[in-house]
Design a protein around this motif. Structure first.
Motif, PDB file in Angstrom:
ATOM      1  N   MET A   1     -10.094  11.497   1.332  1.00 44.15           N
ATOM      2  CA  MET A   1      -9.040  10.547   1.702  1.00 44.15           C
ATOM      3  C   MET A   1      -8.621   9.732   0.482  1.00 44.15           C
ATOM      4  SD  MET A   1      -9.179   7.529   4.575  1.00 44.15           S
ATOM      5  CE  MET A   1      -7.893   6.307   4.685  1.00 44.15           C
ATOM      6  N   LEU A   2      -7.318   9.435   0.399  1.00 46.70           N
ATOM      7  CA  LEU A   2      -6.794   8.659  -0.708  1.00 46.70           C
ATOM      8  C   LEU A   2      -7.418   7.268  -0.719  1.00 46.70           C
ATOM      9  CD1 LEU A   2      -4.612   8.306  -2.958  1.00 46.70           C
ATOM     10  CD2 LEU A   2      -3.128   7.412  -1.162  1.00 46.70           C
ATOM     11  N   ASP A   3      -7.968   6.851  -1.889  1.00 45.83           N
ATOM     12  CA  ASP A   3      -8.506   5.511  -2.048  1.00 45.83           C
ATOM     13  C   ASP A   3      -7.368   4.599  -2.472  1.00 45.83           C
ATOM     14  OD1 ASP A   3      -9.865   3.228  -2.534  1.00 45.83           O
ATOM     15  OD2 ASP A   3     -11.062   3.993  -4.211  1.00 45.83           O
ATOM     16  N   ILE A   4      -6.742   3.964  -1.510  1.00 47.65           N
ATOM     17  CA  ILE A   4      -5.542   3.183  -1.789  1.00 47.65           C
ATOM     18  C   ILE A   4      -5.831   2.012  -2.708  1.00 47.65           C
ATOM     19  CG2 ILE A   4      -5.750   1.634   0.198  1.00 47.65           C
ATOM     20  CD1 ILE A   4      -2.487   3.231  -1.120  1.00 47.65           C
ATOM     21  N   LEU A   5      -7.047   1.443  -2.637  1.00 44.28           N
ATOM     22  CA  LEU A   5      -7.361   0.281  -3.472  1.00 44.28           C
ATOM     23  C   LEU A   5      -7.362   0.635  -4.959  1.00 44.28           C
ATOM     24  CD1 LEU A   5     -10.156  -1.517  -1.395  1.00 44.28           C
ATOM     25  CD2 LEU A   5      -7.705  -1.985  -1.484  1.00 44.28           C
ATOM     26  N   SER A   6      -7.796   1.844  -5.283  1.00 47.18           N
ATOM     27  CA  SER A   6      -7.806   2.262  -6.685  1.00 47.18           C
ATOM     28  C   SER A   6      -6.394   2.509  -7.208  1.00 47.18           C
ATOM     29  CB  SER A   6      -8.657   3.521  -6.861  1.00 47.18           C
ATOM     30  OG  SER A   6      -8.042   4.620  -6.214  1.00 47.18           O
ATOM     31  N   GLU A   7      -5.443   2.634  -6.294  1.00 48.49           N
ATOM     32  CA  GLU A   7      -4.068   2.922  -6.675  1.00 48.49           C
ATOM     33  C   GLU A   7      -3.180   1.675  -6.707  1.00 48.49           C
ATOM     34  OE1 GLU A   7      -3.468   5.802  -7.699  1.00 48.49           O
ATOM     35  OE2 GLU A   7      -5.109   6.980  -6.864  1.00 48.49           O
ATOM     36  N   VAL A   8      -3.755   0.512  -6.395  1.00 47.89           N
ATOM     37  CA  VAL A   8      -2.962  -0.717  -6.363  1.00 47.89           C
ATOM     38  C   VAL A   8      -2.234  -0.982  -7.680  1.00 47.89           C
ATOM     39  CG1 VAL A   8      -3.080  -3.236  -6.174  1.00 47.89           C
ATOM     40  CG2 VAL A   8      -4.246  -1.808  -4.492  1.00 47.89           C
ATOM     41  N   PRO A   9      -2.885  -0.816  -8.858  1.00 47.12           N
ATOM     42  CA  PRO A   9      -2.163  -1.050 -10.123  1.00 47.12           C
ATOM     43  C   PRO A   9      -0.918  -0.172 -10.268  1.00 47.12           C
ATOM     44  CG  PRO A   9      -4.522  -0.982 -10.516  1.00 47.12           C
ATOM     45  CD  PRO A   9      -4.312  -0.550  -9.100  1.00 47.12           C
ATOM     46  N   LYS A  10      -1.011   1.104  -9.871  1.00 47.64           N
ATOM     47  CA  LYS A  10       0.134   2.008  -9.969  1.00 47.64           C
ATOM     48  C   LYS A  10       1.255   1.563  -9.020  1.00 47.64           C
ATOM     49  CE  LYS A  10      -2.574   6.142 -11.116  1.00 47.64           C
ATOM     50  NZ  LYS A  10      -2.950   7.503 -10.666  1.00 47.64           N
ATOM     51  N   ILE A  11       0.852   1.171  -7.818  1.00 47.72           N
ATOM     52  CA  ILE A  11       1.845   0.736  -6.837  1.00 47.72           C
ATOM     53  C   ILE A  11       2.527  -0.539  -7.318  1.00 47.72           C
ATOM     54  CG2 ILE A  11       2.202  -0.028  -4.452  1.00 47.72           C
ATOM     55  CD1 ILE A  11      -0.308   1.625  -3.723  1.00 47.72           C
ATOM     56  N   ARG A  12       1.747  -1.450  -7.873  1.00 44.03           N
ATOM     57  CA  ARG A  12       2.299  -2.703  -8.381  1.00 44.03           C
ATOM     58  C   ARG A  12       3.273  -2.445  -9.536  1.00 44.03           C
ATOM     59  NH1 ARG A  12      -2.274  -5.312  -9.139  1.00 44.03           N
ATOM     60  NH2 ARG A  12      -2.282  -6.318  -7.089  1.00 44.03           N
ATOM     61  N   GLU A  13       2.924  -1.518 -10.402  1.00 43.27           N
ATOM     62  CA  GLU A  13       3.792  -1.171 -11.539  1.00 43.27           C
ATOM     63  C   GLU A  13       5.110  -0.568 -11.043  1.00 43.27           C
ATOM     64  OE1 GLU A  13       3.785   1.776 -15.469  1.00 43.27           O
ATOM     65  OE2 GLU A  13       1.955   1.511 -14.271  1.00 43.27           O
ATOM     66  N   GLU A  14       5.022   0.325 -10.050  1.00 41.56           N
ATOM     67  CA  GLU A  14       6.218   0.937  -9.493  1.00 41.56           C
ATOM     68  C   GLU A  14       7.102  -0.115  -8.830  1.00 41.56           C
ATOM     69  OE1 GLU A  14       8.879   4.049  -8.342  1.00 41.56           O
ATOM     70  OE2 GLU A  14       7.330   3.858  -9.879  1.00 41.56           O
ATOM     71  N   TYR A  15       6.472  -1.051  -8.142  1.00 41.80           N
ATOM     72  CA  TYR A  15       7.208  -2.124  -7.475  1.00 41.80           C
ATOM     73  C   TYR A  15       7.997  -2.958  -8.486  1.00 41.80           C
ATOM     74  CZ  TYR A  15       8.045  -6.603  -5.178  1.00 41.80           C
ATOM     75  OH  TYR A  15       8.628  -7.749  -4.689  1.00 41.80           O
TER      76      TYR A  15
END
Length: 365
Positions: free
Chosen positions: A1-15
């Motif tokens: 399953m995707l570990d969404i917490l580890s992806e927060v920096p990428k999501i924040r950068e995209e935002y």
């Protein structure tokens, strides 16, 4: 399953990148503004949920550490209450994130066209097809759906060589889509005097009902034949040409309806089936062209795949796609298949999450 917490920096950068674009006059006046705006809105929602999840996860860790070091019973009780509350909140956030990452397909909300055909096993197969029809009717009734027979070819002993029904109600296709494939039954037929167990099959196809706006069929491509009904169809069944056969000549799709005594009603039903089969054929052709894209085995079983076995001697029902077995065959044949549907939904969700790529998500959002 995707570990969404580890992806927060990428999501924040995209935002942040999208936020800059949204403030750019060229983007605002551009032709793709709506697309960027929708992506921005989804990433914003995802980031908000992910940051909340990050925060509540940290609180849960703090609660657990405090539980290990605290000696006061009253404080332990208070910490436990807060921990329970935080765990419940985390679970709710995880569900919201799942729905955002894997949105429900629009077609899941549609009515369903369900077709059952007898397979190997002769008369026993036709009887099994009737059993499956009864199962699905019962399940549909429990879900509050309406069931209407569209096309049927009954046998003299109470079975069906083919039967099609419309299951009408919000979300019908989403509930029934997992039933597509080959169903196998192992039991002693009523006509078997020696008590020997027979194996028979029936094929189930579940299609989202296609409306006129979903597909465009040139009526000039459809040959319409009318004839006298050969089976039950009201008092005029064998007197008037009430039965209707539609043949879509470019694809050789043939639909025959004769259950109604009115030719108009049979024609209307036949068109419902034709549109749905035509739409399925188009989508199958498109899927073949996308060979690089793997098709899920749970939600989109092929008609040739054996998906489930109903073993009467062992009171066992096994879904082979997820290796799930239950021992309440009589209840299942009475339409109690929530257990199976839930297990299939969970397995499909797990598979989608395991194969979800955050880079692809950010690109498509």
């Amino acid at each position: 399953m995707l570990d969404i917490l580890s992806e927060v920096p990428k999501i924040r950068e995209e935002y942040r990148e999208l936020e800059k674009k949204m403030g750019n006059p060229d983007v605002i006046e551009g032709s793709n503004y709506q697309e960027i705006s929708q992506k921005y809105s989804r990433i914003k929602d995802l980031l908000k949920l992910a940051e909340e999840l990050e925060e509540v996860t940290e609180r849960i860790e703090e609660n657990r550490e405090m539980m290990e070091t605290e000696d006061d019973d009253e404080m332990i009780e208070l910490i436990q209450e807060e921990l329970t509350e935080n765990e419940s909140r985390r679970e709710g956030l995880q569900e919201k994130i799942k729905k955002l990452l894997i949105p429900e397909p629009k077609e899941d909300r549609k009515n369903a066209i369900l077709e059952i055909r007898s397979g190997a096993g002769g008369d026993e197969s036709a009887l099994f097809a009737a059993d499956l029809l009864r199962l699905y009717r019962r399940y549909a009734e429990k879900q509050g759906y309406e069931v209407e027979t569209l096309e049927s070819r009954p046998t003299s002993i109470g079975g069906f060589t083919q039967v099609s029904v419309a299951i009408e109600g919000d979300g019908a296709y989403g509930q029934f889509k997992y039933e597509s494939g080959v169903h196998r039954v192992q039991r002693v037929p009523e006509t078997e005097s020696s008590g020997r167990i027979h194996t028979s099959t029936a094929t189930v196809a579940v299609l989202p009902e296609a409306e006129e706006v979903d597909v465009e069929i040139d009526e000039n491509d459809v040959r319409i034949d009318t004839f006298r009904s050969s089976g039950p169809g009201g008092q005029h069944a064998n007197v008037t040409d009430s039965a209707v056969r539609l043949t879509h000549e470019p694809t050789d799709i043939v639909v025959t309806c004769q259950d109604e005594s009115s030719q108009h009603k049979n024609r209307k039903k036949a068109w419902r089936v034709l549109r749905s089969r035509y739409k399925e054929k188009i989508e199958e052709a498109r899927a073949e062209k996308r060979e690089s894209k793997r098709r899920g085995q749970i939600g989109q079983a092929q008609r040739s795949e054996k998906i489930r076995t109903y073993n009467f001697p062992q009171n066992r029902v096994t879904d082979h796609r997820i290796n799930y077995t239950t021992h309440n065959i009589e209840a299942i044949l009475e339409g109690d298949i929530d257990e199976l549907i839930t297990a299939l939904e969970e397995a499909e969700e797990k598979e989608k999450l395991e194969n979800l790529d955050i880079a692809e998500l950010l690109e498509k959002s």
